[in-house]
Scaffold this motif. Structure first.
Motif, PDB file in Angstrom:
ATOM      1  N   PHE A   1      30.148  -9.859  69.625  1.00  0.00           N
ATOM      2  CA  PHE A   1      31.582  -9.949  69.849  1.00  0.00           C
ATOM      3  C   PHE A   1      31.891  -9.372  71.235  1.00  0.00           C
ATOM      4  O   PHE A   1      31.483  -8.250  71.544  1.00  0.00           O
ATOM      5  CB  PHE A   1      32.354  -9.160  68.787  1.00  0.00           C
TER       6      PHE A   1
ATOM      7  N   LYS B   1      44.368 -13.807  71.592  1.00  0.00           N
ATOM      8  CA  LYS B   1      43.153 -14.377  70.974  1.00  0.00           C
ATOM      9  C   LYS B   1      41.929 -13.456  71.053  1.00  0.00           C
ATOM     10  O   LYS B   1      40.835 -13.876  71.451  1.00  0.00           O
ATOM     11  CB  LYS B   1      42.807 -15.719  71.604  1.00  0.00           C
TER      12      LYS B   1
ATOM     13  N   GLN C   1      38.648 -11.622  69.710  1.00  0.00           N
ATOM     14  CA  GLN C   1      37.707 -11.954  68.638  1.00  0.00           C
ATOM     15  C   GLN C   1      37.781 -10.929  67.509  1.00  0.00           C
ATOM     16  O   GLN C   1      37.594 -11.268  66.343  1.00  0.00           O
ATOM     17  CB  GLN C   1      36.276 -12.004  69.204  1.00  0.00           C
TER      18      GLN C   1
ATOM     19  N   GLN D   1      43.302 -20.040  64.507  1.00  0.00           N
ATOM     20  CA  GLN D   1      42.652 -18.957  65.248  1.00  0.00           C
ATOM     21  C   GLN D   1      41.952 -18.016  64.272  1.00  0.00           C
ATOM     22  O   GLN D   1      42.580 -17.469  63.364  1.00  0.00           O
ATOM     23  CB  GLN D   1      43.673 -18.171  66.068  1.00  0.00           C
TER      24      GLN D   1
ATOM     25  N   THR E   1      38.313 -11.514  63.295  1.00  0.00           N
ATOM     26  CA  THR E   1      37.525 -10.561  62.514  1.00  0.00           C
ATOM     27  C   THR E   1      38.201  -9.212  62.652  1.00  0.00           C
ATOM     28  O   THR E   1      38.516  -8.784  63.764  1.00  0.00           O
ATOM     29  CB  THR E   1      36.076 -10.475  63.031  1.00  0.00           C
TER      30      THR E   1
END
Length: 490
Positions: free
Chosen positions: A235, A299, A301, A327, A330
């Motif tokens: 990530f 946006k 992650q 979208q 996590t």
């Protein structure tokens, strides 16, 4: 010239008797009123009504039940305490202090505090008559500081009195979550020379307090473990959503730690910290709802959530209604996620958002990392283990029982070491032994092997990474630590 008046003897007697009667009635009435007031305020031995809500707070040996769901475990504790008091062997008292009369304003849930008490009882049994048996034995006291620990001054005052009584209190464990009220209670206990072992306090700034240690990893440890896990999973971007309420030490220190740990040349925070204020009861939910638009724009992650479990539940509801439904996010949160109720966990799983969190402990840690957890302690907490036998149909995936067990075992180990060379177990002598719990004297914890730094923090404490499954259960993913490698058996 004064005229002398002589009263007949029978009149003098009547006046004297009447005066005495009035005095007796007045004094008796005062005692009666006082007795009635005390009787109305009394809930049970050592427990009285306090505060505007008349909560029953104070200290009990298990004979007074603070909440109906605690009745089974409190009865077991009372029975063990009676054996300790009557078998003629040396004993000291260890108290378990937290909020047992909970309201919607508390971050802990009834399940979490019940599990904590169950773990404390297991520790008492192991120390008194099980595989960790030694001298002195432990009388376990249950101390309720009330909802949000608002009545801590009364309960801590009662605990201080127990140091000089037949209870011979030497240590207080538990101590609740990281809040201003609980920090104040810690400072008061410290000033009175009572040893303390916190079970779930993680706020990083609770350090270097005399007589105080904790068995939980700090928020810095959790943030470092979380950051390392995210980087291993590739990530690259994240954003921090944090509670800015001044009293929430847990949220502030967790957010600060992750903000420092995550960024590097290939990992970035895509926006400034997004804050909400949980102390503003009329607006914090609105703040969380409004954040979803910015999250859709930025946006990230990963969303790192630094707040209590009760607020996380509301935040997940807001995210499930976001406009950017395609979208994917996590979310990674801290250990307070374990305080979500079963219904809240199920609702969270239904949002279709990947939810991970750093826990304090999990029964499956031993399966994947046997060297990081005591092989003798771990089996008590697995399915079909001793706790399951004593308290069936009560899942303990939240790790709360493991943490309270380790806190009480640590306090008991301190008392054992204090008298091992002919010394005496007192609050201060027990606290001095915490620094000796290293190498062969590590605490064989169910949540990991435990030794302490000079500032009271555990050294390289194991931090489990957990994932919320579609069924609303906590699934163990891996174990990490601030240094990357948990403390292991020496």
């Amino acid at each position: 010239m004064m005229v002398r008046i002589e009263w007949p003897l029978h009149i003098v007697r009547r006046i004297a008797f009447g005066t005495v009667a009035v005095v007796v009635l007045a004094v008796g009435g005062w005692f009666l009123v006082s007795w009635l007031q005390e009787s109305n305020a009394r809930c049970g031995d050592g427990v009285v009504k306090q505060g505007a809500d008349h909560e029953c707070v104070g200290v009990t040996d298990g004979s007074y039940v603070f909440a109906s769901h605690l009745a089974t475990v409190e009865k077991k504790i009372q029975e063990e305490n009676e054996k300790v008091e009557t078998d003629g062997k040396p004993y000291v008292s260890v108290a378990y202090l937290t909020s047992f009369t909970l309201t919607a304003q508390d971050s802990n849930t009834p399940e979490s505090v019940r599990h904590q008490l169950e773990g404390a009882y297991l520790a008492q049994q192991r120390v008194n008559r099980g595989d960790l048996a030694s001298s002195p034995r432990i009388k376990l006291l249950i101390a309720n500081s009330g909802s949000q620990s608002a009545q801590w001054p009364h309960t801590v005052g009662e605990l201080i009195k127990r140091t000089g009584s037949k209870d011979h209190l030497v240590a207080v464990t538990g101590l609740g979550p990281s809040t201003d009220a609980n920090r104040a209670a810690v400072k008061k206990l410290s000033a009175n020379g009572i040893a303390m072992v916190a079970s779930i306090m993680t706020a990083t700034n609770l350090q270097n307090i005399e007589n105080f240690v904790r068995v939980a990893p700090t928020n810095t440890d959790e943030a470092l473990a979380a950051s390392a896990y995210l980087k291993r999973r590739k990530f690259g971007t994240a954003v921090v959503v944090a509670d800015v309420a001044k009293s929430n030490l847990y949220a502030r220190t967790l957010a600060d730690a992750f903000t420092k740990a995550f960024p590097d040349p290939t990992h970035h925070l895509v926006a400034d910290r997004m804050g909400y204020d949980s102390s503003l009861s009329d607006s914090w939910r609105t703040e969380l709802q409004l954040m979803t638009a910015q999250l859709c724009d930025e946006k990230p992650q990963v969303i790192f959530f630094a707040g209590r479990g009760t607020q996380l539940s509301a935040f997940l509801d807001a995210l499930s209604n976001r406009t950017c439904v395609k979208q994917e996010f996590t979310l990674l949160a801290g250990d307070d996620t374990t305080n979500l109720t079963a219904k809240q966990l199920t609702n969270a799983a239904e949002t279709k958002i990947g939810i991970y969190y750093t826990g304090l402990a999990h029964p499956d840690m031993y399966k994947k990392n046997p060297d990081a957890v005591s092989a003798r302690s771990a089996p008590y907490f697995v399915e079909g283990g001793q706790l399951d036998q004593w308290f069936p149909d009560d899942p303990r995936d939240d790790g709360q029982a493991m943490m309270s067990h380790d806190a009480v075992v640590t306090a008991a180990r301190g008392a054992q070491l204090a008298i091992s060379q002919g010394g005496k177990a007192t609050g201060r002598s027990v606290a001095r032994m915490f620094a000796q719990m290293n190498e062969s004297r590590q605490v064989p914890g169910a949540s990991g092997f435990i030794s302490f730094k000079a500032n009271g923090d555990p050294r390289d404490k194991a931090v489990p990474i957990l994932r919320l499954t579609s069924s609303g259960r906590a699934e163990f993913v891996e174990v990490s630590a601030a240094s990357g490698t948990p403390e292991r058996r020496q």
